[in-house]
Design a protein around this motif. Structure first.
Motif, PDB file in Angstrom:
ATOM      1  N   ASP A   1       4.489  -2.000  -3.823  1.00 51.18           N
ATOM      2  CA  ASP A   1       3.489  -1.238  -3.077  1.00 51.18           C
ATOM      3  C   ASP A   1       2.092  -1.792  -3.373  1.00 51.18           C
TER       4      ASP A   1
ATOM      5  N   ASN B   1       7.524  -4.723   1.008  1.00 51.82           N
ATOM      6  CA  ASN B   1       7.209  -3.553   1.832  1.00 51.82           C
ATOM      7  C   ASN B   1       8.448  -2.695   2.095  1.00 51.82           C
ATOM      8  N   ASN B   2       9.300  -2.554   1.047  1.00 52.57           N
ATOM      9  CA  ASN B   2      10.526  -1.745   1.138  1.00 52.57           C
ATOM     10  C   ASN B   2      11.461  -2.180   2.269  1.00 52.57           C
TER      11      ASN B   2
END
Length: 450
Positions: free
Chosen positions: A186, A273-274
């Motif tokens: 993040d 970004n996941n």
């Protein structure tokens, strides 16, 4: 002795009696009901079939212990693997100088003991760089392979059960190096790191390097702006601009093969970004791009297969290529789950990325802080900080552990979904449920997300 391979590389050799000793120690510390069953002793000499059966049972035992959140993170288990690694590689405990690279190619030389674990080496590097204690948890050591063009191919993040000096020297290849990089996903955490001069410098060096290697996409105008900020030495502004660019904070992997959208497609995978981002070259030579969100992956697994060597006795089994695959089950639409497989030597690293993304999501969900996501020294011993306790590796799917509950709820919620296994498993027998990593960030998906 049994060879224990970790991430496709020989980690150590251990005897049955050593593993039994570890089992008894774990039972003493955690109780018989927590520790998996251990393959029983036999009075008579084992037949070849029984030897193979025991090997399989021991392999399942070690995997079950490692995947248990309590046992797998225990000092008892990790110190057993570190000691066995050092004994197998026959490296005595002594003071040595280890070279750790930074993203800009700068070398940090630290004086450590050969028996120092990953966390000790990370702290030694941080101390040499004057990186404050509360920022150490934002960085990790990675084992990389240097490519001819000076770029890096990521092998894995160094784990708590290994000795970095032994891990890198036992490979007997100067292409393998240890590099320091940020280990969170993040980009809002960048603010914490940029508060301190050394953190800012490390982040800046990594961002410049990622742009130079083409990992972050930059157009001409952005390139001109970045160059201007570089000349002014405006590091924070440089990072702020980079944060707006495509693939900022992603790890880019070497080209490999996937079965999505069809078998045999060449793909470049990036993690960040996941999500896992796919740039796929279709058989028609058309390039397509798409992303798989980690919150929509129900579970994943890594499988490996070593081709059996039936050649003459002179042929070296060490030469056979281990084939690694990462497969994940993805919620494509409201009532359709589909398996997607990536065949890549970096499958382990991809799995580590997925796991750390899920861990980070769960920390945020529980209101924890990444600042405490690393172990603190207490009276000379390493202890996990409180917020880290909330971040558990996913238990085995068939484990009686109470934390399995969300998985059961999920499957009842998706009763209309047909669960299809992987049609072409790379191992001789299809992989059982024990080999899955469940994804507990997945349970947060509601109908409105679909």
């Amino acid at each position: 002795a049994y060879n224990i391979h970790v991430n496709g590389v020989l980690h150590c050799r251990v005897r049955y009696s050593q593993l039994l000793g570890l089992h008894e120690q774990l039972r003493k510390e955690y109780g018989a009901n927590v520790v998996p069953a251990f393959p029983p002793k036999k009075i008579f000499t084992l037949t070849p079939a029984e030897v193979e059966q025991r090997r399989e049972q021991l392999e399942k035992y070690m995997q079950a212990v490692r995947q248990d959140p309590t046992l797998g993170g225990s000092e008892t288990f990790n110190s057993f693997l570190r000691k066995a690694q050092q004994e197998t590689q026959q490296i005595p405990t002594e003071e040595v100088v280890l070279e750790v690279l930074l993203s800009n190619g700068q070398k940090v030389k630290v004086t450590i003991l050969t028996s120092d674990q990953t966390e000790d080496v990370l702290e030694a590097v941080a101390s040499k760089l004057d990186l404050p204690d509360d920022l150490v948890g934002y960085f990790s050591l990675f084992l990389v392979r240097e490519t001819k063009d000076g770029a890096f191919s990521f092998v894995r993040k160094l784990q708590e059960f290994e000795l970095p000096y032994v891990s890198v020297t036992s490979l007997h290849n100067s292409e393998f190096r240890i590099i320091l990089r940020k280990s969170y996903w993040d980009s809002s955490y960048d603010d914490d790191v940029m508060e301190h001069r050394v953190g800012l410098n490390l982040l800046y060096a990594q961002t410049v390097s990622d742009i130079e290697h083409g990992w972050i996409l930059v157009n001409k105008e952005q390139h001109r702006q970045l160059k201007s900020l570089q000349e002014k030495v405006s590091k924070k502004e440089f990072i702020r601009l980079a944060q707006t660019l495509k693939y900022y904070g992603y790890l880019k992997f070497d080209p490999c093969v996937t079965d999505f959208p069809e078998k045999g497609c060449h793909v470049v995978v990036s993690a960040g970004n996941n999500e896992l981002n796919f740039q796929v070259r279709l058989p028609s030579e058309q390039i397509k791009e798409g992303s798989f969100k980690v919150t929509r992956m129900r579970c994943w697994r890594v499988t490996s297969s070593v081709p059996m060597s039936n050649g003459p006795s002179g042929s070296s089994p060490g030469k056979s290529e281990v084939k690694l695959e990462l497969a994940f089950e993805y919620l494509m639409s409201k009532d359709r789950l589909q398996w997607v497989t990536i065949t890549s030597p970096q499958a382990i690293m991809l799995s580590i990325c997925l796991q750390s993304m899920v861990d980070e999501l769960m920390v945020k969900k529980s209101g924890g802080s990444i600042r405490k996501m690393f172990r603190r020294r207490v009276n000379g011993a390493l202890r996990r900080s409180d917020s880290q306790q909330a971040v558990k590796s996913p238990p085995l799917l068939d484990s009686p552990d109470a934390s399995r509950e969300p998985m059961a709820k999920l499957s009842s919620k998706l009763t209309s979904v047909s669960l299809r296994g992987i049609s072409h498993s790379s191992s001789a027998n299809d992989v059982g449920a024990n080999d899955f990593h469940g994804n507990y960030a997945f349970e947060g998906i509601g109908d409105e997300d679909l």
